[in-house]
Design a protein around this motif. Structure first.
Motif, short mmCIF file in Angstrom:
data_model
loop_
_atom_site.label_atom_id
_atom_site.label_comp_id
_atom_site.label_asym_id
_atom_site.label_seq_id
_atom_site.Cartn_x
_atom_site.Cartn_y
_atom_site.Cartn_z
N GLY A 99 53.07 37.71 43.41
CA GLY A 99 52.29 38.45 44.41
C GLY A 99 51.04 39.07 43.81
N ALA A 100 51.18 39.67 42.63
CA ALA A 100 50.03 40.29 41.96
C ALA A 100 49.01 39.23 41.58
CB ALA A 100 50.50 41.05 40.72
N TRP A 101 49.48 38.11 41.03
CA TRP A 101 48.57 37.02 40.65
C TRP A 101 47.85 36.49 41.88
CZ3 TRP A 101 48.85 31.97 42.40
CH2 TRP A 101 47.91 31.10 41.84
N PHE A 102 48.60 36.24 42.94
CA PHE A 102 48.03 35.65 44.15
C PHE A 102 46.97 36.57 44.76
CE2 PHE A 102 48.05 34.47 48.67
CZ PHE A 102 47.80 33.11 48.56
N GLN A 103 47.22 37.86 44.77
CA GLN A 103 46.25 38.81 45.32
C GLN A 103 44.98 38.87 44.48
OE1 GLN A 103 46.32 40.47 48.22
NE2 GLN A 103 48.21 39.39 48.69
N ALA A 104 45.09 38.57 43.17
CA ALA A 104 43.94 38.64 42.28
C ALA A 104 43.08 37.36 42.31
CB ALA A 104 44.41 38.89 40.85
N VAL A 105 43.60 36.29 42.88
CA VAL A 105 42.85 35.03 42.90
C VAL A 105 41.65 35.15 43.84
CG1 VAL A 105 42.96 32.60 43.57
CG2 VAL A 105 44.87 33.63 42.35
N GLU A 106 40.48 34.80 43.33
CA GLU A 106 39.26 34.82 44.14
C GLU A 106 39.22 33.55 45.01
OE1 GLU A 106 36.64 37.03 44.31
OE2 GLU A 106 37.78 38.42 43.03
N PRO A 107 39.01 33.69 46.31
CA PRO A 107 38.92 32.49 47.15
C PRO A 107 37.65 31.70 46.83
CG PRO A 107 38.53 34.48 48.44
CD PRO A 107 38.89 34.92 47.07
#
Length: 87
Positions: free
Chosen positions: A23-31
Motif C-alpha cells: 500500500g505504501a509503495w503503491f501510493q508513492a508511485v507517480e502516475p
C-alpha cells in the motif's frame, strides 16, 4: 448467468488482507503521463505488431451473409514505424 454466479460464489470464499508495504509503495508511485504511457507501451509491443495482429484478425473474416467484413482498400496501406525503433 450460472457461470457468473459460480464465479461470484467462488470469489466470496477468498479473504484478502491488505499489505501495508505494498500500500505504501503503491501510493508513492507517480502516475505516467499519457505520452509516457504510450511510449512505454510502444517499447513493450511496437505499433507494427498491433497492425499485423489486426490485419491477421480481419483477413478472410466473413459476416453471416458470407460477405467479407474487411472493407476494400483503395490503395496500398503504408505503415510508418517509429524512427526510434530502428535506431
Amino acid at each position: 448467468m450460472d457461470e457468473i454466479e459460480l464465479l461470484q460464489e467462488a470469489a466470496n470464499l477468498y479473504t484478502v488482507q491488505p499489505d501495508e508495504h505494498f500500500g505504501a509503495w503503491f501510493q508513492a508511485v507517480e502516475p505516467l503521463s499519457k505520452e509516457e504511457s504510450y511510449s512505454l507501451s510502444c517499447q513493450l509491443e511496437p505499433r507494427y505488431h498491433w497492425v499485423r495482429k489486426i490485419r491477421l484478425f480481419f483477413k478472410g473474416k466473413k459476416n453471416r451473409s458470407g460477405q467479407n467484413t474487411r472493407p476494400p482498400t483503395k490503395g496500398p496501406v503504408v505503415v510508418v514505424d517509429d524512427p526510434s525503433e530502428t535506431s
